[in-house]
Design a protein around this motif. Sequence first.
Motif, mmCIF file in Angstrom:
data_model
loop_
_atom_site.group_PDB
_atom_site.id
_atom_site.type_symbol
_atom_site.label_atom_id
_atom_site.label_comp_id
_atom_site.label_asym_id
_atom_site.label_seq_id
_atom_site.Cartn_x
_atom_site.Cartn_y
_atom_site.Cartn_z
ATOM 1 N N ARG A 126 0.798 -1.227 0.000
ATOM 2 C CA ARG A 126 0.000 0.000 0.000
ATOM 3 C C ARG A 126 0.835 1.284 0.000
ATOM 4 N NH1 ARG A 126 -5.349 -0.640 0.330
ATOM 5 N NH2 ARG A 126 -5.600 1.581 0.869
ATOM 6 N N THR A 127 1.942 1.269 -0.718
ATOM 7 C CA THR A 127 2.749 2.483 -0.846
ATOM 8 C C THR A 127 2.643 3.094 -2.241
ATOM 9 O OG1 THR A 127 4.713 1.173 -1.421
ATOM 10 C CG2 THR A 127 4.412 1.779 0.908
ATOM 11 N N SER A 143 2.006 6.582 -13.722
ATOM 12 C CA SER A 143 1.500 7.460 -12.666
ATOM 13 C C SER A 143 0.994 6.650 -11.483
ATOM 14 C CB SER A 143 0.362 8.333 -13.197
ATOM 15 O OG SER A 143 -0.763 7.546 -13.544
ATOM 16 N N SER A 144 1.054 7.295 -10.319
ATOM 17 C CA SER A 144 0.451 6.758 -9.100
ATOM 18 C C SER A 144 -0.481 7.812 -8.522
ATOM 19 C CB SER A 144 1.516 6.395 -8.058
ATOM 20 O OG SER A 144 0.916 6.115 -6.791
ATOM 21 N N GLU A 145 -1.664 7.378 -8.069
ATOM 22 C CA GLU A 145 -2.607 8.299 -7.431
ATOM 23 C C GLU A 145 -2.159 8.707 -6.031
ATOM 24 O OE1 GLU A 145 -7.048 8.312 -8.654
ATOM 25 O OE2 GLU A 145 -6.600 6.365 -7.801
ATOM 26 N N GLY A 146 -1.184 7.996 -5.487
ATOM 27 C CA GLY A 146 -0.837 8.244 -4.093
ATOM 28 C C GLY A 146 -1.901 7.674 -3.178
ATOM 29 N N ALA A 150 -3.456 8.313 3.656
ATOM 30 C CA ALA A 150 -2.132 8.117 4.258
ATOM 31 C C ALA A 150 -1.190 9.287 3.962
ATOM 32 C CB ALA A 150 -1.521 6.817 3.748
ATOM 33 N N LEU A 151 -1.697 10.325 3.283
ATOM 34 C CA LEU A 151 -0.924 11.516 2.925
ATOM 35 C C LEU A 151 0.277 11.185 2.039
ATOM 36 C CD1 LEU A 151 -1.025 13.581 6.262
ATOM 37 C CD2 LEU A 151 -2.641 13.571 4.335
ATOM 38 N N LEU A 152 0.103 10.176 1.158
ATOM 39 C CA LEU A 152 1.126 9.865 0.168
ATOM 40 C C LEU A 152 0.811 10.642 -1.104
ATOM 41 C CD1 LEU A 152 1.432 5.966 0.509
ATOM 42 C CD2 LEU A 152 3.044 7.701 1.318
ATOM 43 N N PRO A 153 1.718 11.491 -1.575
ATOM 44 C CA PRO A 153 1.422 12.304 -2.755
ATOM 45 C C PRO A 153 1.381 11.476 -4.030
ATOM 46 C CG PRO A 153 3.692 12.638 -2.069
ATOM 47 C CD PRO A 153 3.051 11.785 -1.014
ATOM 48 N N PRO A 154 0.645 11.942 -5.028
ATOM 49 C CA PRO A 154 0.675 11.283 -6.343
ATOM 50 C C PRO A 154 2.003 11.572 -7.022
ATOM 51 C CG PRO A 154 -0.544 13.323 -6.507
ATOM 52 C CD PRO A 154 -0.181 13.157 -5.051
ATOM 53 N N PHE A 155 2.316 10.796 -8.049
ATOM 54 C CA PHE A 155 3.546 11.080 -8.793
ATOM 55 C C PHE A 155 3.455 10.551 -10.211
ATOM 56 C CE2 PHE A 155 4.773 7.053 -6.495
ATOM 57 C CZ PHE A 155 4.970 6.227 -7.596
ATOM 58 N N GLY A 174 0.305 22.488 -4.497
ATOM 59 C CA GLY A 174 -1.127 22.372 -4.270
ATOM 60 C C GLY A 174 -1.717 21.006 -4.548
ATOM 61 N N PHE A 175 -0.901 20.062 -5.011
ATOM 62 C CA PHE A 175 -1.411 18.725 -5.328
ATOM 63 C C PHE A 175 -1.190 17.715 -4.201
ATOM 64 C CE2 PHE A 175 -1.541 20.658 -9.403
ATOM 65 C CZ PHE A 175 -2.414 19.923 -10.187
ATOM 66 N N ALA A 176 -0.196 17.928 -3.360
ATOM 67 C CA ALA A 176 0.078 16.982 -2.273
ATOM 68 C C ALA A 176 -1.105 16.955 -1.299
ATOM 69 C CB ALA A 176 1.352 17.380 -1.542
ATOM 70 N N PRO A 177 -1.481 15.780 -0.795
ATOM 71 C CA PRO A 177 -2.619 15.707 0.132
ATOM 72 C C PRO A 177 -2.308 16.385 1.461
ATOM 73 C CG PRO A 177 -1.491 13.589 0.005
ATOM 74 C CD PRO A 177 -0.867 14.461 -1.036
ATOM 75 N N THR A 178 -3.334 16.891 2.115
ATOM 76 C CA THR A 178 -3.189 17.539 3.413
ATOM 77 C C THR A 178 -4.117 16.879 4.427
ATOM 78 O OG1 THR A 178 -4.821 19.205 2.751
ATOM 79 C CG2 THR A 178 -2.491 19.762 2.461
ATOM 80 N N ALA A 179 -3.682 16.887 5.678
ATOM 81 C CA ALA A 179 -4.459 16.220 6.730
ATOM 82 C C ALA A 179 -5.817 16.879 6.950
ATOM 83 C CB ALA A 179 -3.653 16.215 8.032
ATOM 84 N N ASP A 180 -5.880 18.200 6.799
ATOM 85 C CA ASP A 180 -7.148 18.892 7.017
ATOM 86 C C ASP A 180 -8.009 18.995 5.760
ATOM 87 O OD1 ASP A 180 -5.813 20.767 5.520
ATOM 88 O OD2 ASP A 180 -5.863 22.355 7.025
ATOM 89 N N LYS A 181 -7.526 18.411 4.664
ATOM 90 C CA LYS A 181 -8.261 18.373 3.392
ATOM 91 C C LYS A 181 -8.595 19.774 2.873
ATOM 92 C CE LYS A 181 -10.277 13.867 4.451
ATOM 93 N NZ LYS A 181 -11.512 13.054 4.585
#
Length: 377
Positions: A126-127, A143-146, A150-155, A174-181
């Motif tokens: 799950r990485t 590509s990966s959706e991330g 788990a706050l894993l960024p896409p790439f 602005g694309f990396a996930p954030t904990a507060d969404k």
Amino acid sequence: MMKPFLTTAALALLLCTTARAADIGAVVDVPCPFGDCKAGISLSYLGEYDIPTGFMENGVEVGGLSGIEFDPATGHYISISDDRSERAPARFYDLDIDVGADGLKGVTVLDHVTLKDKSGQPFAFRTVDSESIRIGKDGIYWSSEGDGKALLPPFVRVANRDGSFVRELPLPEGFAPTADKSTGIRDNLAFEGLTFLSSGDLLVGMESALYQDGPMTTLTNGALARLIRYDAATGERRAQYVYPVSPIPQAPAKPGGWNDFGMSEILALDDRHGLSIERGYAQDIGNSVVINMFDLDGATDVSAIPSLAKTDQRIVPVRKTQVMDLRALGLAPDNIEGVTFGKAKDGTDVLIFVADNNFNPTQKTQFFAFKVLRRPS
């Protein structure tokens, strides 16, 4: 990656509708999309082939096929699985597709290649969530959706043909996930599409909107997904465009049931036109799959706009027009997530679609083939 919850009733519906599938040779013709007859496209249906869930190749389950690409060097196709290294390490498959002017006869899974992380090892559990795959001048782009939870960024990464890591393209702000969404990707709604424009630039497509760009699709409203344009050779981010995802086309059979809709793949036709797949699912009803043509010409570069929902700037999205609706053609599409142009052994130009079965026993790894009669070039 869509994770539908197919019930027995929904499966029965799909099996019933197969009986009225489009006839081999049926033609889909869009002579002048956007009023531009030079952008016309015409396709002829060649058939369907299904691999049932649970099929094994060298001890590895075949499934989750979320992207497909023709390899002119071998005459085969490569297709990436979105298995998050849960059933086997993240991988792509080598496929031989038996298709010609007389129809789609079969698909043979020849081998698989394990993708490697930056340390040269298979991806851990799950990485990664691999979704699209294309062959570039310097390697295999994927590509990966991330993972938003788990706050894993896409790439987007480049790999050698043996799956080893070459390099990674820079992720825009602005694309990396954030904990507060507050900003970044939504879980399971990130990098779904890749394609090379005729200039060599790489276009990366989001499945749906970033948090800061507005809501996801509903039955009454669409969503604003971003397309990122890269100089593939240097990794330079050249532009971003807005792709308008359509509203969900069908409601679930019962109130409160699951339904969704998003963009699952893109495929360039030239340096400005491309095909896009928008697909979704309505519980106890089935899948909707619509193929559109989009046009980048005149679209606003929004790379300097941090939030599409909170800007006063006038934005022109990419134009799009429908090419075909697979259900309206009389087909019974599953979760279609991949598309590529290919070349049959008899020289026929073909367009191949593949469905992600989500490793679900009520779904299938489904292929559709169309002969290309005309396309923009």
